[in-house]
Write an enzyme that holds these catalytic residues in place. Structure first.
Site, PDB file in Angstrom:
ATOM      1  N   LYS A 379       0.951  -1.166   0.085  1.00  0.00           N
ATOM      2  CA  LYS A 379      -0.030   0.069   0.024  1.00  0.00           C
ATOM      3  C   LYS A 379       0.675   1.262  -0.206  1.00  0.00           C
ATOM      4  O   LYS A 379       2.041   1.241   0.087  1.00  0.00           O
ATOM      5  CB  LYS A 379      -0.746  -0.209   1.119  1.00  0.00           C
ATOM      6  CG  LYS A 379      -2.258  -0.886   1.315  1.00  0.00           C
ATOM      7  CD  LYS A 379      -2.791  -1.352   2.776  1.00  0.00           C
ATOM      8  CE  LYS A 379      -3.908  -2.183   2.797  1.00  0.00           C
ATOM      9  NZ  LYS A 379      -4.978  -2.252   1.517  1.00  0.00           N
ATOM     10  N   ARG A 453     -10.248 -11.801   2.760  1.00  0.00           N
ATOM     11  CA  ARG A 453     -11.226 -12.861   2.293  1.00  0.00           C
ATOM     12  C   ARG A 453     -10.649 -14.244   2.467  1.00  0.00           C
ATOM     13  O   ARG A 453     -11.516 -15.009   2.441  1.00  0.00           O
ATOM     14  CB  ARG A 453     -11.503 -12.432   0.690  1.00  0.00           C
ATOM     15  CG  ARG A 453     -10.651 -12.718  -0.386  1.00  0.00           C
ATOM     16  CD  ARG A 453     -10.785 -11.658  -1.542  1.00  0.00           C
ATOM     17  NE  ARG A 453     -10.730 -10.513  -1.353  1.00  0.00           N
ATOM     18  CZ  ARG A 453     -11.199  -9.535  -2.223  1.00  0.00           C
ATOM     19  NH1 ARG A 453     -11.286 -10.165  -3.581  1.00  0.00           N
ATOM     20  NH2 ARG A 453     -11.091  -8.177  -1.989  1.00  0.00           N
TER      21      ARG A 453
END
Length: 602
Positions: A379, A453
């Site tokens: 990021k 997820r």
């Protein structure tokens, strides 16, 4: 060769705000005369009848002669007019009255705050309740800045016909909720009292300037404040000294004849304690709240507070033996205390069914990424610090279960907290890796930053196997797309076989000020997560969106008859603007009230 010493930072909670130490309350039919501050919550639509009631409050403290001499009636009519017209932007004023006769002199602070009952009549439950919480926030900031701590809270139910039966109690609860939420602060890592200032040095300037001319405030017998956008400290009169053990304590006397209100406020305080805990834990940095320290913290809390909750803790190796390959893979780039782990909490509110695998209950799964750098999908530097909030789902689940246990709710609950830090290291996931999940499915890791997820998928497969009749619910800060489309105004919900529960959550969101938008489950996206080399991939190969590919990915780990709800919080758990939440890069606590509202209804 030097020996490497294993270090593990323990979670120190001594500087957390303990609500029971800073907030006391009582419900009584008459005004507490020892409290020299009265906060009166008025209906904007009934301001024309409010002046008489406020004068009655004055008469509890001050002789009628003094009230007559200062022409308070005329003044209150003027204030009411300004409130009704919106000339006073912050919707509240502060009045102070002092008399000249020592025998009859007194000082009284009256804070007038208004709400609009038309919002309730227009069926805008969300806006109505949020406005009441905003009122509570205004009251707190006014008291805090004027150094007032003890106060009477009054909703003048003597004004006939103002509300439907029972709505006065709801108004009091929502105002108190906003007040309590506004009280929160997180100063654990600030030196001293949190007000330490950095050294300042005189600027070197080229030109000499004249100093500013100071002004003095003249003392008067009647002062109005609060017309500015922000609440300011009222000057000109000294406040009465109130004995208190802690200068930051607040005590409220709720003026009401509703006996059940005492119990309702007790329940509210228990839930707000949970919100405080949630915010504290989310605000903790990734080097302090780790997979290991979270487990230690929960074990200690359950024992110290005698909470009837069972806890099971599985470290990285135990998770590997269980076959949770997806969960394990996410934390492989870390030292041992930050690697993957699983915490399972069990609360058996239905004792007779506690040993039955087939009994119905709710299994909540919360994403617990203690810090998310994105792994090899790194990021940006500006985004990483706030990603300590990526553990919000796990913290929301654990606080909801602890609150449920404290309230003794008649329901069976399971909480699964998959924990890990997603970092770059020797064992980190690399794009293209193929990993085997708990249920035997193989997953191609197309994006290491789509790690949430992965850990939830393993837990869903495990829960569907162990608790097949339970309602499954996962809650997570899962996708950036959710934050982008919502602007932190709402969360999204997608479900399978769970219409009733999904509708309950949507309604709870309206009531609690934590909105949820229900989106349809659409299997059309399933082809976009198929892999050429494995059963599935963790991101879409063709779709630029992420809400549907992520939910379709997780649903692949369910059984055909599973009941499942997925809540994507997006960025709603951190740095959210509100009239009753402290500003700045801090946790909002969103999610706890939402889940508790639904659990209380089951």
């Amino acid at each position: 060769m030097s020996k490497q010493v294993k270090t593990q930072k323990q979670l120190n909670t001594t500087k957390y705000i303990s609500l029971e130490n800073v907030f006391q309350y009582s419900v009584r039919p008459e005004i507490n005369m020892d409290f020299k501050t009265c906060c009166i919550v008025l209906d904007k639509c009934k301001l024309d009848t409010s002046a008489k009631y406020i004068i009655q409050v004055f008469k509890n403290y001050i002789s009628p002669e003094i009230i007559k001499n200062i022409a308070v009636t005329t003044y209150l009519k003027d204030v009411s007019s300004k409130l009704a017209s919106g000339d006073i932007e912050e919707s509240h004023v502060t009045l102070q009255v002092s008399g000249g006769d020592k025998n009859n002199s007194g000082m009284l602070n009256i804070i007038l705050v208004i709400y609009d009952s038309e919002l309730e009549k227009s069926k805008s439950l969300y806006r109505f309740n949020e406005s009441l919480r905003g009122v509570g926030g205004h009251i707190y900031h006014s008291l805090h800045k004027n150094e007032l701590r003890n106060f009477n809270l009054i909703v003048p139910s003597v004004i006939k016909g103002a509300h439907d039966k029972g709505s006065d109690s709801n108004i009091i609860l929502k105002v108190l909720e906003g007040f309590l939420l506004a009280m929160y602060s997180f100063n654990k890592y600030k030196s001293g009292d949190g007000k330490k200032e950095l050294p300042e040095f005189r600027d070197q300037v080229l030109n000499t300037v004249m100093p500013l001319i100071g002004t003095k405030t003249k003392k008067v017998g009647l002062v109005m404040g609060g017309a500015d956008k922000k609440t300011k400290k009222v000057t000109g009169l000294a406040h009465p000294k109130i004995k208190r053990s802690n200068p930051n304590n607040y005590a409220v006397a709720v003026i009401s004849k509703v006996t059940k209100l005492q119990q309702d406020i007790g329940h509210l305080v228990t839930i707000i304690k949970g919100v405080y805990t949630c915010r504290d834990l989310i605000n903790e940095p990734g080097n302090i709240l780790t997979t290991a320290s979270m487990g230690d913290y929960l074990k200690k809390m359950i024992v110290d507070y005698k909470i009837p909750v069972e806890i099971e803790i599985y470290d990285r190796n135990a998770c590997a033996k269980m076959g949770m390959g997806l969960l394990v893979a996410v934390g492989e780039g870390n030292p041992p205390d930050r690697q993957s782990g699983l915490i399972i909490l069990k609360y058996n509110g239905l004792k007779s069914n506690s040993n039955s695998k087939k009994s119905e209950g709710v299994c909540m799964i919360g994403k617990g990424i203690t810090q998310d750098t994105g792994g090899y999908s790194l990021k940006s530097l500006e985004d990483i610090p706030s990603m300590k909030s990526d553990k919000s789902g796990a913290v929301i689940v654990l606080t909801s279960i602890l609150c449920s246990a404290k309230l003794g709710l008649p329901i069976n609950l399971v909480g699964m907290l998959p924990m890990a830090q997603n970092s770059i290291g020797p064992g980190s996931m690399v794009p293209g890796d193929i990993i085997t999940a708990y249920n035997g499915m193989t997953v191609e890791v197309a994006d290491p930053d789509a790690e949430g997820r992965l850990i939830i998928a393993d837990c869903l497969a495990y829960a569907a196997d162990k608790w097949p009749k339970y309602q499954l619910l996962d809650i997570a800060t899962l996708t950036g797309e959710q934050e982008a489309i919502s602007c932190k105004k709402f969360s999204t919900l997608i479900h399978v076989n769970s219409d009733v529960m999904a509708d309950k959550l949507v309604m709870a969101g309206e009531e609690e000020g934590e909105r949820i938008v229900k989106m349809p489950y659409m299997s059309d996206f399933i082809d976009t997560i198929k892999s050429d080399v494995a059963d599935v991939r963790n991101t879409s190969s063709t779709c630029n969106g992420d809400i549907y590919p992520s939910s379709l990915f997780m649903s692949s780990f369910l059984k055909p008859d599973s009941k499942w709800i997925h809540i994507d919080l997006g960025g709603n758990t951190f740095d959210v603007e509100s009239e009753y939440l402290e500003s700045g890069a801090l946790a909002s606590g969103v999610g706890v009230k939402l889940l508790m509202n639904v659990l209380l209804s089951l």
